[in-house]
Design a protein around this motif. Structure first.
Motif, PDB file in Angstrom:
ATOM      1  N   ALA A   1       0.820  -1.214   0.000  1.00 60.14           N
ATOM      2  CA  ALA A   1       0.000   0.000   0.000  1.00 60.14           C
ATOM      3  C   ALA A   1       0.853   1.263   0.000  1.00 60.14           C
ATOM      4  O   ALA A   1       0.456   2.283  -0.569  1.00 60.14           O
ATOM      5  CB  ALA A   1      -0.946   0.003   1.190  1.00 60.14           C
ATOM      6  N   ALA A   2       2.038   1.200   0.610  1.00 60.91           N
ATOM      7  CA  ALA A   2       2.923   2.372   0.625  1.00 60.91           C
ATOM      8  C   ALA A   2       3.301   2.766  -0.797  1.00 60.91           C
ATOM      9  O   ALA A   2       3.417   3.961  -1.114  1.00 60.91           O
ATOM     10  CB  ALA A   2       4.166   2.089   1.452  1.00 60.91           C
ATOM     11  N   TYR A   3       3.481   1.788  -1.668  1.00 64.62           N
ATOM     12  CA  TYR A   3       3.847   2.056  -3.060  1.00 64.62           C
ATOM     13  C   TYR A   3       2.648   2.544  -3.867  1.00 64.62           C
ATOM     14  O   TYR A   3       2.752   3.495  -4.648  1.00 64.62           O
ATOM     15  CB  TYR A   3       4.449   0.792  -3.690  1.00 64.62           C
ATOM     16  N   LEU A   4       1.504   1.892  -3.673  1.00 64.64           N
ATOM     17  CA  LEU A   4       0.312   2.318  -4.393  1.00 64.64           C
ATOM     18  C   LEU A   4      -0.081   3.733  -3.979  1.00 64.64           C
ATOM     19  O   LEU A   4      -0.471   4.550  -4.823  1.00 64.64           O
ATOM     20  CB  LEU A   4      -0.833   1.338  -4.148  1.00 64.64           C
ATOM     21  N   ASP A   5       0.039   4.047  -2.693  1.00 64.33           N
ATOM     22  CA  ASP A   5      -0.259   5.395  -2.206  1.00 64.33           C
ATOM     23  C   ASP A   5       0.745   6.405  -2.753  1.00 64.33           C
ATOM     24  O   ASP A   5       0.369   7.494  -3.200  1.00 64.33           O
ATOM     25  CB  ASP A   5      -0.232   5.439  -0.675  1.00 64.33           C
ATOM     26  N   ARG A   6       2.020   6.054  -2.714  1.00 68.08           N
ATOM     27  CA  ARG A   6       3.067   6.984  -3.169  1.00 68.08           C
ATOM     28  C   ARG A   6       2.886   7.340  -4.642  1.00 68.08           C
ATOM     29  O   ARG A   6       3.030   8.493  -5.039  1.00 68.08           O
ATOM     30  CB  ARG A   6       4.452   6.349  -2.944  1.00 68.08           C
ATOM     31  N   TYR A   7       2.562   6.345  -5.459  1.00 69.80           N
ATOM     32  CA  TYR A   7       2.428   6.606  -6.889  1.00 69.80           C
ATOM     33  C   TYR A   7       1.085   7.212  -7.262  1.00 69.80           C
ATOM     34  O   TYR A   7       0.851   7.541  -8.420  1.00 69.80           O
ATOM     35  CB  TYR A   7       2.758   5.343  -7.691  1.00 69.80           C
ATOM     36  N   ALA A   8       0.217   7.422  -6.283  1.00 69.83           N
ATOM     37  CA  ALA A   8      -1.025   8.170  -6.494  1.00 69.83           C
ATOM     38  C   ALA A   8      -0.846   9.634  -6.107  1.00 69.83           C
ATOM     39  O   ALA A   8      -1.777  10.426  -6.248  1.00 69.83           O
ATOM     40  CB  ALA A   8      -2.162   7.546  -5.691  1.00 69.83           C
TER      41      ALA A   8
ATOM     42  N   GLY B   1       1.255  10.736 -10.259  1.00 70.32           N
ATOM     43  CA  GLY B   1       0.070  10.874 -11.081  1.00 70.32           C
ATOM     44  C   GLY B   1      -0.728   9.629 -11.401  1.00 70.32           C
ATOM     45  O   GLY B   1      -1.621   9.664 -12.241  1.00 70.32           O
ATOM     46  N   TRP B   2      -0.470   8.512 -10.759  1.00 69.40           N
ATOM     47  CA  TRP B   2      -1.273   7.311 -11.006  1.00 69.40           C
ATOM     48  C   TRP B   2      -2.389   7.264  -9.963  1.00 69.40           C
ATOM     49  O   TRP B   2      -2.372   6.466  -9.045  1.00 69.40           O
ATOM     50  CB  TRP B   2      -0.432   6.051 -10.888  1.00 69.40           C
ATOM     51  N   THR B   3      -3.365   8.107 -10.117  1.00 69.59           N
ATOM     52  CA  THR B   3      -4.383   8.273  -9.075  1.00 69.59           C
ATOM     53  C   THR B   3      -5.265   7.042  -8.875  1.00 69.59           C
ATOM     54  O   THR B   3      -5.939   6.931  -7.856  1.00 69.59           O
ATOM     55  CB  THR B   3      -5.275   9.484  -9.386  1.00 69.59           C
TER      56      THR B   3
ATOM     57  N   GLU C   1      -2.667  -1.877  -9.500  1.00 71.80           N
ATOM     58  CA  GLU C   1      -1.486  -2.740  -9.378  1.00 71.80           C
ATOM     59  C   GLU C   1      -0.955  -3.196 -10.729  1.00 71.80           C
ATOM     60  O   GLU C   1       0.216  -3.565 -10.851  1.00 71.80           O
ATOM     61  CB  GLU C   1      -1.822  -3.988  -8.553  1.00 71.80           C
ATOM     62  N   ALA C   2      -1.788  -3.172 -11.754  1.00 74.35           N
ATOM     63  CA  ALA C   2      -1.360  -3.613 -13.081  1.00 74.35           C
ATOM     64  C   ALA C   2      -0.249  -2.718 -13.641  1.00 74.35           C
ATOM     65  O   ALA C   2       0.467  -3.115 -14.559  1.00 74.35           O
ATOM     66  CB  ALA C   2      -2.556  -3.635 -14.032  1.00 74.35           C
ATOM     67  N   ARG C   3      -0.083  -1.543 -13.100  1.00 76.28           N
ATOM     68  CA  ARG C   3       0.984  -0.641 -13.560  1.00 76.28           C
ATOM     69  C   ARG C   3       2.368  -1.126 -13.138  1.00 76.28           C
ATOM     70  O   ARG C   3       3.375  -0.631 -13.624  1.00 76.28           O
ATOM     71  CB  ARG C   3       0.759   0.761 -13.006  1.00 76.28           C
TER      72      ARG C   3
END
Length: 199
Positions: free
Chosen positions: A91-98, A103-105, A109-111
């Motif tokens: 989640a730390a990565y998914l949050d950071r990249y949002a 800009g990956w709001t 996870e497919a990214r």
């Protein structure tokens, strides 16, 4: 010790001297070096569960093994005075990249072509292994069996959002340490694994 010597001396050690604890200042250096590992987007999605009392270590082995009579490997590994469980936090990565600069709001996870949360936590683990060698210690990295993950989490209150990528056993090498039979396969040479310019 020269860095090249640290790399060459690094190996997985499977027996420890139970009467020689890891000094507190060395333990802290292991952890301080771990957090110097690279992480995608400087997400730093890792955590480290440190187990050093006899009770904590016994609880780890009880949670992650079947409870039968330990074989030789487990008997020797249980002598390690320090266990560190590196945990990744997706989640730390998914949050950071949002965040706006990434800009990956959608937090999709497919990214992610590979799970960098696990890769980065693995790199932090390697820095601990190398630090152990530099400090004159022995260490090994081994996995937590998937069927024992629930009992591991319950034993230590690990939140579901954190996943162990393995465990590091750390201490001074014991008298029964022996080389792994897997080493008979030999180390693959650079010429076998490096492809220059094309495959």
């Amino acid at each position: 010790m020269e860095f090249r010597d640290v790399v060459r001396r690094r190996r997985m050690v499977r027996d420890y001297d139970p009467d020689r604890p890891v000094p507190a200042e060395v333990r802290e250096r292991l952890l301080e070096h771990a957090i110097r590992a690279p992480s995608a987007g400087f997400s730093q999605g890792w955590a480290f569960l440190v187990l050093e009392t006899a009770e904590e270590r016994d609880r780890f082995w009880a949670a992650t093994t079947d409870g039968g009579t330990p074989d030789g490997w487990l008997t020797r590994m249980r002598r390690a005075p320090l266990l560190v469980v590196p945990l990744s936090h997706k989640a730390a990565y998914l949050d950071r990249y949002a965040e706006p600069d990434k800009g990956w709001t959608d937090r999709d996870e497919a990214r992610w072509p590979v799970p960098y949360w696990d890769v980065d936590t693995g790199m932090a683990s390697l820095l601990m292994l190398l630090t152990a060698v530099d400090e004159g210690l022995a260490a090994a990295f081994f996995g937590v069996p998937p069927e024992r993950l629930d009992s591991f989490r319950a034993a230590f209150g690990v939140p579901a959002a954190y996943s162990p990528v393995g465990c590091l056993s750390i201490g001074y090498a014991g008298a029964e340490d022996r080389r792994s039979p897997s080493l008979k396969r030999g180390r693959r040479g650079v010429e076998e694994v490096v492809h220059r310019g094309r495959w």
